[in-house]
Design a protein around this motif. Sequence first.
Motif, PDB file in Angstrom:
ATOM      1  N   VAL A 702       0.865  -1.171   0.000  1.00 43.51           N
ATOM      2  CA  VAL A 702       0.000   0.000   0.000  1.00 43.51           C
ATOM      3  C   VAL A 702       0.904   1.224   0.000  1.00 43.51           C
ATOM      4  O   VAL A 702       1.784   1.361   0.850  1.00 43.51           O
ATOM      5  CB  VAL A 702      -0.929   0.013   1.228  1.00 43.51           C
ATOM      6  CG1 VAL A 702      -1.881   1.200   1.159  1.00 43.51           C
ATOM      7  CG2 VAL A 702      -1.727  -1.285   1.325  1.00 43.51           C
ATOM      8  N   TRP A 703       0.663   2.110  -0.965  1.00 41.06           N
ATOM      9  CA  TRP A 703       1.573   3.246  -1.139  1.00 41.06           C
ATOM     10  C   TRP A 703       0.771   4.534  -1.273  1.00 41.06           C
ATOM     11  O   TRP A 703      -0.141   4.628  -2.100  1.00 41.06           O
ATOM     12  CB  TRP A 703       2.431   3.022  -2.387  1.00 41.06           C
ATOM     13  CG  TRP A 703       3.464   4.098  -2.624  1.00 41.06           C
ATOM     14  CD1 TRP A 703       4.158   4.802  -1.701  1.00 41.06           C
ATOM     15  CD2 TRP A 703       3.922   4.551  -3.909  1.00 41.06           C
ATOM     16  NE1 TRP A 703       5.020   5.674  -2.295  1.00 41.06           N
ATOM     17  CE2 TRP A 703       4.909   5.540  -3.664  1.00 41.06           C
ATOM     18  CE3 TRP A 703       3.620   4.211  -5.223  1.00 41.06           C
ATOM     19  CZ2 TRP A 703       5.567   6.202  -4.691  1.00 41.06           C
ATOM     20  CZ3 TRP A 703       4.278   4.868  -6.245  1.00 41.06           C
ATOM     21  CH2 TRP A 703       5.248   5.852  -5.984  1.00 41.06           C
ATOM     22  N   SER A 704       1.103   5.495  -0.433  1.00 38.37           N
ATOM     23  CA  SER A 704       0.533   6.833  -0.511  1.00 38.37           C
ATOM     24  C   SER A 704       1.682   7.809  -0.740  1.00 38.37           C
ATOM     25  O   SER A 704       2.289   8.311   0.218  1.00 38.37           O
ATOM     26  CB  SER A 704      -0.210   7.181   0.783  1.00 38.37           C
ATOM     27  OG  SER A 704      -1.291   6.310   1.004  1.00 38.37           O
ATOM     28  N   PRO A 705       2.033   8.062  -2.007  1.00 35.34           N
ATOM     29  CA  PRO A 705       3.185   8.936  -2.286  1.00 35.34           C
ATOM     30  C   PRO A 705       2.966  10.322  -1.708  1.00 35.34           C
ATOM     31  O   PRO A 705       1.945  10.955  -1.935  1.00 35.34           O
ATOM     32  CB  PRO A 705       3.245   8.950  -3.823  1.00 35.34           C
ATOM     33  CG  PRO A 705       1.902   8.499  -4.286  1.00 35.34           C
ATOM     34  CD  PRO A 705       1.374   7.580  -3.236  1.00 35.34           C
ATOM     35  N   GLN A 706       3.949  10.766  -0.967  1.00 35.73           N
ATOM     36  CA  GLN A 706       3.809  12.022  -0.244  1.00 35.73           C
ATOM     37  C   GLN A 706       3.780  13.232  -1.181  1.00 35.73           C
ATOM     38  O   GLN A 706       3.286  14.297  -0.798  1.00 35.73           O
ATOM     39  CB  GLN A 706       4.944  12.166   0.772  1.00 35.73           C
ATOM     40  CG  GLN A 706       4.904  11.114   1.873  1.00 35.73           C
ATOM     41  CD  GLN A 706       6.051  11.242   2.852  1.00 35.73           C
ATOM     42  OE1 GLN A 706       7.051  11.896   2.565  1.00 35.73           O
ATOM     43  NE2 GLN A 706       5.918  10.629   4.018  1.00 35.73           N
ATOM     44  N   TRP A 707       4.291  13.074  -2.407  1.00 37.94           N
ATOM     45  CA  TRP A 707       4.296  14.206  -3.325  1.00 37.94           C
ATOM     46  C   TRP A 707       2.990  14.336  -4.116  1.00 37.94           C
ATOM     47  O   TRP A 707       2.843  15.258  -4.910  1.00 37.94           O
ATOM     48  CB  TRP A 707       5.478  14.119  -4.285  1.00 37.94           C
ATOM     49  CG  TRP A 707       5.470  12.868  -5.138  1.00 37.94           C
ATOM     50  CD1 TRP A 707       4.855  12.686  -6.334  1.00 37.94           C
ATOM     51  CD2 TRP A 707       6.109  11.637  -4.833  1.00 37.94           C
ATOM     52  NE1 TRP A 707       5.066  11.427  -6.799  1.00 37.94           N
ATOM     53  CE2 TRP A 707       5.839  10.759  -5.896  1.00 37.94           C
ATOM     54  CE3 TRP A 707       6.899  11.188  -3.751  1.00 37.94           C
ATOM     55  CZ2 TRP A 707       6.330   9.452  -5.914  1.00 37.94           C
ATOM     56  CZ3 TRP A 707       7.374   9.895  -3.778  1.00 37.94           C
ATOM     57  CH2 TRP A 707       7.095   9.037  -4.846  1.00 37.94           C
ATOM     58  N   VAL A 708       2.051  13.398  -3.912  1.00 41.16           N
ATOM     59  CA  VAL A 708       0.732  13.499  -4.543  1.00 41.16           C
ATOM     60  C   VAL A 708      -0.296  13.352  -3.439  1.00 41.16           C
ATOM     61  O   VAL A 708      -0.683  12.247  -3.066  1.00 41.16           O
ATOM     62  CB  VAL A 708       0.517  12.428  -5.633  1.00 41.16           C
ATOM     63  CG1 VAL A 708      -0.824  12.664  -6.330  1.00 41.16           C
ATOM     64  CG2 VAL A 708       1.658  12.434  -6.640  1.00 41.16           C
ATOM     65  N   GLU A 709      -0.735  14.461  -2.898  1.00 42.22           N
ATOM     66  CA  GLU A 709      -1.671  14.424  -1.787  1.00 42.22           C
ATOM     67  C   GLU A 709      -3.012  13.851  -2.246  1.00 42.22           C
ATOM     68  O   GLU A 709      -3.545  14.214  -3.292  1.00 42.22           O
ATOM     69  CB  GLU A 709      -1.876  15.829  -1.230  1.00 42.22           C
ATOM     70  CG  GLU A 709      -2.766  15.853   0.015  1.00 42.22           C
ATOM     71  CD  GLU A 709      -2.898  17.252   0.594  1.00 42.22           C
ATOM     72  OE1 GLU A 709      -3.661  17.417   1.554  1.00 42.22           O
ATOM     73  OE2 GLU A 709      -2.225  18.168   0.068  1.00 42.22           O
TER      74      GLU A 709
END
Length: 944
Positions: A702-709
């Motif tokens: 599971v990935w929530s890229p910090q540069w794409v809110e």
Amino acid sequence: MNCKSNTLRDAVVLALAVGAGGTATAAYAQESSNPTNLDRIEVTGSRIRGSEMETQQPIISLDRQTLEKQGFTSVADVLQNLTSAGSPAISRADALASGENVGGYYIDIRNLGAPRTLVLINGKRAGATTGGYQDLGQIPFSSIERIDILKDGASSIYGSDAIAGVVNIITRKRFDGAEAGAYFGQFSEGDSDTEQYWLTIGSQGERGGVTLSAEYYKQDPVFAKDRDFSAYGNAGPDYPGSGWSPVSYNGSWSGPCGPGGATTWCTLNQGGDPTNVADYHPITAAEYANSNQEMYLQTGIERKSLYVNANYDLTDTVVFNADMLYNERQTHQQIAGYPYQSGSFGTPLDADSAFNPVGRDVAFRRRLWEVPRTTDSSLKTLRFAPTISGAFQIGDHAWDWDVGALWNRNDTTKTGHGDASLIATEQALGPSFINGDGVAQCGTAANPIDLGSCRPWNPLLPYGVAGQGSLSDPDLQKFLFPYYTDTGRTKTTSYTANLSGSIVTLPAGDLGLAVGVEHREESGRFVPDAFNQSGQSTGLAATTTEGKYELDEIYLELNVPILADMAFAKELSLNVATRYSDYDNFGDTTNSKFGLVWRPIDGLLIRGTYAEGFRAPTIDNLYGGIGSSFESYVDPCGIGAPNSVNGNAACNAAGVPAGYVQLGQGLVPCTAYPCQTPDQFISGSNPNLLPEKSKSKTAGIVWSPQWVEGLDLSLDWYSYKITDAIISDSVDRILRDCYVLGNASRCDGITRAADGHISAMFYGLANLGELETEGYDFGVKYRLPEFGIGQFSIDWQTSYVSKYDEAGQDSDGNDIMIGRVGDAGYFRVRSNVGVDWSLGDFSVNYTARYYSGMKESCVTNRPCTDPDHYANGEPDPVRWTGSNTFHDLQVSWKAPWNATIAIGANNVFDHQGPIMFSSPNSDFAYYGGFDYSRFIYAKYVQRF
């Protein structure tokens, strides 16, 4: 807010990114240092309250707001449209389905079977039928706060049945105010009128309160004749007449008639005299019966339900909570009048009947068209689930406890009409005469039978033709067609005690523990009507199912933090759970589960699980009576059958003539395979069955890229293997073992008539099955920044099945695993894309539901796209159909008087799936899980 709470929040947010419609319902629940806070989140799939265990396994959470944006009105419809859902267990297009389970709504995760998906209501089991089916239709839609779907095995947490996954329906509690709503809809053809009304009211005081939800729902049936794919028989509009039954509503008899006087099946000329043999002609295919003209494509349903939740703070740390549910569900089925064949019951038209055209006993066939077969199924559910829960503190460690009980009772009544009494038909077809008043009367002039005790029947008089003995006579119908009543009751009683909390604080966090015990009793009874038990009707024979069992269970769960706040190990934790179950019928079993979560950096989570599971044999599996059905099969002793062995020693020993062709309905030679038997076959239970066993594995990221809110991505792999699966020992398996492999012991349940056809057969249940499936779930959830034109969010969920194999045998009798991926209902890919837009008080929700192409075995005289296809080293010609996409749209407006008005359409472009000659999950040439046409609806919700 402390760092620990932030970590929990982020973890839950990430976990919920897995699911379609994943919401923040649970994402902002935090563990409190105050032990008097009794609202810490209870996680589906874990007994450790407030834990981060949901991050270790794939969970979908659908909150109320998400549910309201869909145009579906039941839990089952919502869940059936998840990409991980399998084919409907008993679709509403299974018009010929019979028995206790018909009329319910069930969910099947991963196509592993509805009884292998456990359904919970507020963490406690839903009541089940004797066959283990848990009806989702008993839960009022208006009472639901959210639905959690765990797509992983969980027998170590919940016990039996949680092999494929768990559906936990969380109801509304501590509601303060009132909400009323109405829903109206219908198909664009103007049928399936649907209406739904609901009211939810609640009042909360200083120490407690009550929430009440009442709901009424009704949906009218749809006739098969009103859709192209189901109106023309089981082969669709391009093949009208195909599959029509030679057992016609015109009636026919066996004898010489017409030019040349050849022996054939004879039917009455239009306007002819039924007693004059010269007024008959050989029946033609144009006069066969299209049974679909009288059948429902979709059953009708009516539901009334009442849900009440009451809670009261007994002290600052002890709370009493009780859930109460009453539900009454009625469904209505209709299929064509029975295809009566006198040879099946030994009831020819007597030589001395006033209607006999030749003066000898006459074999006849007659579809009882005037009286369609109907079944009204009523289910009443009473449920009471009280719980006392509390919290306490030991040092710095918070603990929660609860003790509870569950009493769930389902009462079933099924009322059938349209099957003829064989006692009455024998009398009505016996000797009769025309009395002095010119009225047909049973008996003889010397020994008459009163008209109040017997009515003579002329089965050779066609439908719609008036005359003596016509089946349209209400008095004759009353004599021949009694009402049949089946009754059933199942009860679930359980007592539970649970304790959870943290034992000690380790360097990486608290060591969490949950332990609990449960005692459960299951009992069930289903009693068919006396006519069906005695076999004295044209209905399917059945006997009583009755039995009960008890079990005691104890479980232990540990959540062990290993590392935290380190380089490449923001979190590393292990979860271990085990459950010991002791049944009083088959013995004991122990099942364990291991889960691991690793967060190397913020925004990235890697997880995996390994779980053992089991499904205990149900009451119906163990103690069921016999049942009957008209099976479709391939007789290897027939010369027209694929891989025929006609003439071998086993077929000769059974008395099968050389050159024999398998006989189907009406004893007509089969031209396509498999072919349906003209006689009822009998199946039964097995008291020596053992539990099914399973092993499941998942691994995901599971990935929530910090540069794409606002963007969350997830990818999960899953693998299941089920052994000792309880399956019906199939007709084709037995025939192959007996005649192809020469295993004489497998021939014992087969009876053949003098002409060679199989006139009776018995087959039972056994732990013979094995099943393996594997695949991937991919999710993208993106909430875009708010623009001047509104707020957009995208939810894209896809399931890819790489393997679905079931145990089978090849033509040489060798055990093999047969691949099912691509079969109807076993889609390689299912994908849903949802786009939500809102601006002020307006919002639009759009969803596209994609299904990859399907395949089916080729049949004679039908299109075959891949005739040279091979499977398992054998010829396996198949027909492929293309992919299908259904589009849903809803537009809503929040009115200033605190109301919401919505209009929408499911399948807005009126897409229709392909013709499927194999009739998968239905009794028509169409996949039963697809939309039938465009459904338009309007909804109004008023809040006070």
